[in-house]
Structure formats: structure tokens, C-alpha cells
Design an enzyme around this catalytic site. Structure first.
Site, PDB file in Angstrom:
ATOM      1  N   LYS A   1       6.110  -6.201  -2.946  1.00 40.05           N
ATOM      2  CA  LYS A   1       6.155  -7.328  -4.058  1.00 40.05           C
ATOM      3  C   LYS A   1       6.714  -6.364  -5.117  1.00 40.05           C
ATOM      4  O   LYS A   1       7.520  -6.753  -5.208  1.00 40.05           O
ATOM      5  CB  LYS A   1       5.174  -7.962  -4.315  1.00 40.05           C
TER       6      LYS A   1
ATOM      7  N   ARG B   1      -2.706   3.615  -1.544  1.00 41.14           N
ATOM      8  CA  ARG B   1      -1.865   3.007  -2.775  1.00 41.14           C
ATOM      9  C   ARG B   1      -2.014   3.602  -4.307  1.00 41.14           C
ATOM     10  O   ARG B   1      -3.697   3.518  -4.087  1.00 41.14           O
ATOM     11  CB  ARG B   1      -2.005   1.658  -3.156  1.00 41.14           C
TER      12      ARG B   1
HETATM   13  P1  ADP Z   1      -1.331  -7.610  -4.706  1.00 37.38           P
HETATM   14  O1  ADP Z   1       0.436  -7.360  -5.035  1.00 37.38           O
HETATM   15  O2  ADP Z   1      -1.454  -5.801  -3.960  1.00 37.38           O
HETATM   16  O3  ADP Z   1      -1.444  -8.863  -3.587  1.00 37.38           O
HETATM   17  P2  ADP Z   1      -1.804  -8.302  -7.642  1.00 37.38           P
HETATM   18  O4  ADP Z   1      -1.283  -7.576  -8.265  1.00 37.38           O
HETATM   19  O5  ADP Z   1      -0.967  -9.415  -7.222  1.00 37.38           O
HETATM   20  O6  ADP Z   1      -2.526  -7.749  -5.896  1.00 37.38           O
HETATM   21  O7  ADP Z   1      -2.606  -9.169  -7.485  1.00 37.38           O
HETATM   22  C1  ADP Z   1      -4.147  -8.566  -7.874  1.00 37.38           C
HETATM   23  C2  ADP Z   1      -4.912  -9.961  -8.132  1.00 37.38           C
HETATM   24  O8  ADP Z   1      -4.994 -10.905  -9.361  1.00 37.38           O
HETATM   25  C3  ADP Z   1      -4.823 -11.195  -7.219  1.00 37.38           C
HETATM   26  O9  ADP Z   1      -6.380 -10.796  -5.845  1.00 37.38           O
HETATM   27  C4  ADP Z   1      -6.149 -12.211  -7.685  1.00 37.38           C
HETATM   28  O10 ADP Z   1      -7.398 -12.294  -8.284  1.00 37.38           O
HETATM   29  C5  ADP Z   1      -5.248 -12.205  -9.474  1.00 37.38           C
HETATM   30  N1  ADP Z   1      -3.977 -13.233  -9.080  1.00 37.38           N
HETATM   31  C6  ADP Z   1      -2.285 -12.639  -9.354  1.00 37.38           C
HETATM   32  N2  ADP Z   1      -1.913 -13.653  -9.219  1.00 37.38           N
HETATM   33  C7  ADP Z   1      -2.374 -14.371  -9.165  1.00 37.38           C
HETATM   34  C8  ADP Z   1      -2.358 -16.678  -8.846  1.00 37.38           C
HETATM   35  N3  ADP Z   1      -0.931 -16.216  -9.093  1.00 37.38           N
HETATM   36  N4  ADP Z   1      -3.025 -17.044  -9.043  1.00 37.38           N
HETATM   37  C9  ADP Z   1      -4.570 -16.443  -8.882  1.00 37.38           C
HETATM   38  N5  ADP Z   1      -4.494 -15.787  -9.006  1.00 37.38           N
HETATM   39  C10 ADP Z   1      -3.714 -13.660  -9.574  1.00 37.38           C
HETATM   40  P1  ADP Z   2       2.349  -5.515  -3.292  1.00 37.65           P
HETATM   41  O1  ADP Z   2       2.790  -5.348  -4.527  1.00 37.65           O
HETATM   42  O2  ADP Z   2       2.994  -6.329  -2.170  1.00 37.65           O
HETATM   43  O3  ADP Z   2       1.045  -5.633  -3.342  1.00 37.65           O
HETATM   44  P2  ADP Z   2       3.155  -2.487  -3.849  1.00 37.65           P
HETATM   45  O4  ADP Z   2       4.282  -2.801  -3.559  1.00 37.65           O
HETATM   46  O5  ADP Z   2       2.347  -2.566  -4.255  1.00 37.65           O
HETATM   47  O6  ADP Z   2       2.843  -4.375  -2.670  1.00 37.65           O
HETATM   48  O7  ADP Z   2       2.949  -1.610  -2.463  1.00 37.65           O
HETATM   49  C1  ADP Z   2       1.492  -1.820  -1.659  1.00 37.65           C
HETATM   50  C2  ADP Z   2       1.441   0.274  -1.436  1.00 37.65           C
HETATM   51  O8  ADP Z   2       2.331   0.318  -0.669  1.00 37.65           O
HETATM   52  C3  ADP Z   2       2.061   0.865  -1.926  1.00 37.65           C
HETATM   53  O9  ADP Z   2       1.384   2.274  -2.386  1.00 37.65           O
HETATM   54  C4  ADP Z   2       3.629   1.357  -2.657  1.00 37.65           C
HETATM   55  O10 ADP Z   2       4.166   2.621  -2.804  1.00 37.65           O
HETATM   56  C5  ADP Z   2       3.564   1.418  -1.060  1.00 37.65           C
HETATM   57  N1  ADP Z   2       4.882   0.744  -0.215  1.00 37.65           N
HETATM   58  C6  ADP Z   2       5.925  -0.349  -0.452  1.00 37.65           C
HETATM   59  N2  ADP Z   2       6.870  -0.533  -0.124  1.00 37.65           N
HETATM   60  C7  ADP Z   2       6.931   0.546   1.148  1.00 37.65           C
HETATM   61  C8  ADP Z   2       7.017   0.957   1.961  1.00 37.65           C
HETATM   62  N3  ADP Z   2       8.646  -0.158   2.287  1.00 37.65           N
HETATM   63  N4  ADP Z   2       6.980   1.309   3.699  1.00 37.65           N
HETATM   64  C9  ADP Z   2       6.280   2.062   2.626  1.00 37.65           C
HETATM   65  N5  ADP Z   2       4.641   2.123   1.813  1.00 37.65           N
HETATM   66  C10 ADP Z   2       5.525   1.278   0.828  1.00 37.65           C
END
Ligand code: ADP
Ligand code: ADP
Ligand code: ZN
Length: 214
Positions: free
Chosen positions: A13, A127
Site C-alpha cells: 500500500k 522491510r
Molecule cells: P502496514 O502498512 O504495514 O499495514 P501501517 O504503517 O499502516 O502498517 O500501520 C502500522 C500500525 O499503526 C498498525 O498496526 C496500527 O497499530 C496503527 N494504525 C495505522 N492505521 C490505523 C488505523 N486506521 N486504525 C487504527 N490503527 C492504525
Molecule cells: P504496506 O504499506 O501495505 O504495509 P509496503 O509498501 O510498506 O506495504 O511494502 C512492504 C514491503 O514490501 C516493503 O519492504 C516494500 O519495499 C516491499 N514491496 C512493496 N511492493 C512490493 C512488490 N510489488 N514486490 C516486492 N516487494 C514489494
């Protein structure tokens, strides 16, 4: 254009949101990133949010809602935005719809980025993030130019506290329980598009770009 990105942790994302933001010139709003900045800076919000985040739990809805609605009052959101990681519960989704309705606005499109659990675990373990500017890397798929150093600001990259394997599994189960129901919620309103996230990130972006251009 108002875009919501759904998908499990590690789906890509943040990576896609950054590219969409550049291409369509709308701000990338990541609730996770805003929380991490607050934790890093030791603000009252950061202090409240930290224990939830570190345990892989969601931050309570009221705290999250206030933060998001506050952010959406900033002038840069006038032409739209891309929400990455919000809404994440049915309560948030409904409260967000109500807030938009009051302004005579609505979400244009929800992109649901889908990947298998095994892929998620591999992505999260590789990551690395910059603690100072929030830029995200992957040790194999998206390495920085200099090992362990942020391309943008030169800071030393770190592993997110909540990317440790035990916490990743917890976050995945929280996703399935609390966030996945939003897929049906938005599909029922015909604003949901599914995206296969298990491809090269540029390939995923090309598809998203063509959907958003249409
Ligand atoms: P990822 O992209 O790996 O899913 P995020 O960076 O979006 O993780 O979120 C990291 C943490 O921040 C989540 O595990 C949660 O604890 C908190 N968080 C982020 N967005 C929300 C939300 N909309 N509601 C509640 N907690 C959130
Ligand atoms: P999210 O916000 O959904 O948690 P991230 O964008 O942070 O996901 O991506 C999670 C990890 O995977 C990061 O280390 C990123 O660099 C890597 N990544 C993201 N998209 C891809 C892809 N299409 N293929 C391989 N690795 C990816
Ligand atoms: Zn940086």
C-alpha cells in the site's frame, strides 16, 4: 480524486501510494506513518498510540478518527488524497462516510491490494524504513543505493518494531478480523477494485494507473 487503499500489512500500500501521489499530484496520507512520526517525536498522541502499535493492535477508533479528520482539513487535500491504512475498522469506515457526507463529498475508488500470507511474511521481514523521513525499502526487492542508508536523507535504516515475526502474525489476524469486512462493505457500493499485488511493484502500479486514468 479520493482514493482508499485496502490490503493486508505488507501488500504494498505504502509503495503504491507514493507512486500514485507523484503521478496524480495528490497527498499520500498514511495513518501508520503519522502515528510513527508522533511516536518518534514523543507527542501525547504518540505516547498513547505506541503500546498498541508495538503489540500489533489497532489504535482506538476515536484517536484515529480525530487525527485523520484533522489532517483532512489541511489545504493540500483540496483536490483529493490517497488514504493508506485508513479506514481499518467498520466503525472508522462508517464515521468517515458520515464526515464526508456532511461536506457533500464521497470516496471515488477503493483499491484492494491482495497478496498471499507467505508473501506478506517475506516482505515484512525484509522491510527497512528510514526513522527520519519514513521512506520504505526492501533488502532484496527495493534496496537503497548504499546498504542500510536512506537514499533521501542519509539516515541509518531500521527494522520497524512491529515488523518482527510474532507481531506480523498478530497484525495479519487483526487485519482479517477487523479490516477485511470493509472489502464487502465497499464492494456493495460498487466502488471496490481488486488488484493482484503479487507482482513487480511497477507492474502493479501500471495497472492502478490505467484504472485511475479511466
Ligand atoms: P502496514 O502498512 O504495514 O499495514 P501501517 O504503517 O499502516 O502498517 O500501520 C502500522 C500500525 O499503526 C498498525 O498496526 C496500527 O497499530 C496503527 N494504525 C495505522 N492505521 C490505523 C488505523 N486506521 N486504525 C487504527 N490503527 C492504525
Ligand atoms: P504496506 O504499506 O501495505 O504495509 P509496503 O509498501 O510498506 O506495504 O511494502 C512492504 C514491503 O514490501 C516493503 O519492504 C516494500 O519495499 C516491499 N514491496 C512493496 N511492493 C512490493 C512488490 N510489488 N514486490 C516486492 N516487494 C514489494
Ligand atoms: Zn530518510
Amino acid at each position: 480524486m479520493k482514493i482508499v487503499l485496502l490490503g493486508p500489512p505488507g501488500a504494498g500500500k505504502g509503495t503504491q501510494a507514493a507512486m500514485i501521489s507523484g503521478r496524480f499530484e495528490i497527498p499520500h496520507i498514511s495513518t501508520g506513518e503519522i502515528f510513527r512520526t508522533n511516536v518518534h517525536e514523543g507527542t501525547p498522541l504518540g505516547k498513547e498510540a505506541k503500546s498498541y502499535i508495538d503489540q500489533g493492535l489497532l489504535v482506538p477508533d476515536d484517536l484515529t478518527m480525530n487525527m485523520v479528520l484533522d489532517r483532512l482539513n489541511d489545504p493540500d487535500t483540496e483536490n483529493g488524497y490517497i488514504l493508506d491504512g485508513f479506514p481499518r475498522t467498520m466503525v472508522q469506515a462508517i464515521m468517515f462516510d458520515e464526515a464526508l457526507e456532511q461536506r457533500n463529498e464521497s470516496i471515488d475508488i477503493v483499491l484492494d491490494i491482495d497478496v498471499e500470507d507467505e508473501v506478506i511474511v517475506e516482505r515484512m521481514s525484509g522491510r527497512r524504513i528510514c526513522p527520519d523521513c519514513g521512506e520504505t525499502y526492501h533488502i532484496e526487492h527495493l534496496p537503497p543505493k548504499i546498504h542500510g542508508i536512506c537514499n533521501l536523507c542519509g539516515s541509518e535504516l531500521i527494522v520497524r518494531e512491529d515488523d518482527r515475526p510474532e507481531t506480523v502474525l498478530k497484525r495479519l489476524s487483526v487485519y482479517r478480523e477487523k479490516t477485511e469486512p470493509l472489502v464487502d462493505y465497499y464492494a456493495g457500493r460498487n466502488i471496490l477494485t481488486k488488484i493482484d499485488g503479487d507482482r513487480d511493484s511497477l507492474e502493479v502500479f501500471r495497472e492502478i494507473e490505467s484504472i485511475l486514468e479511466a
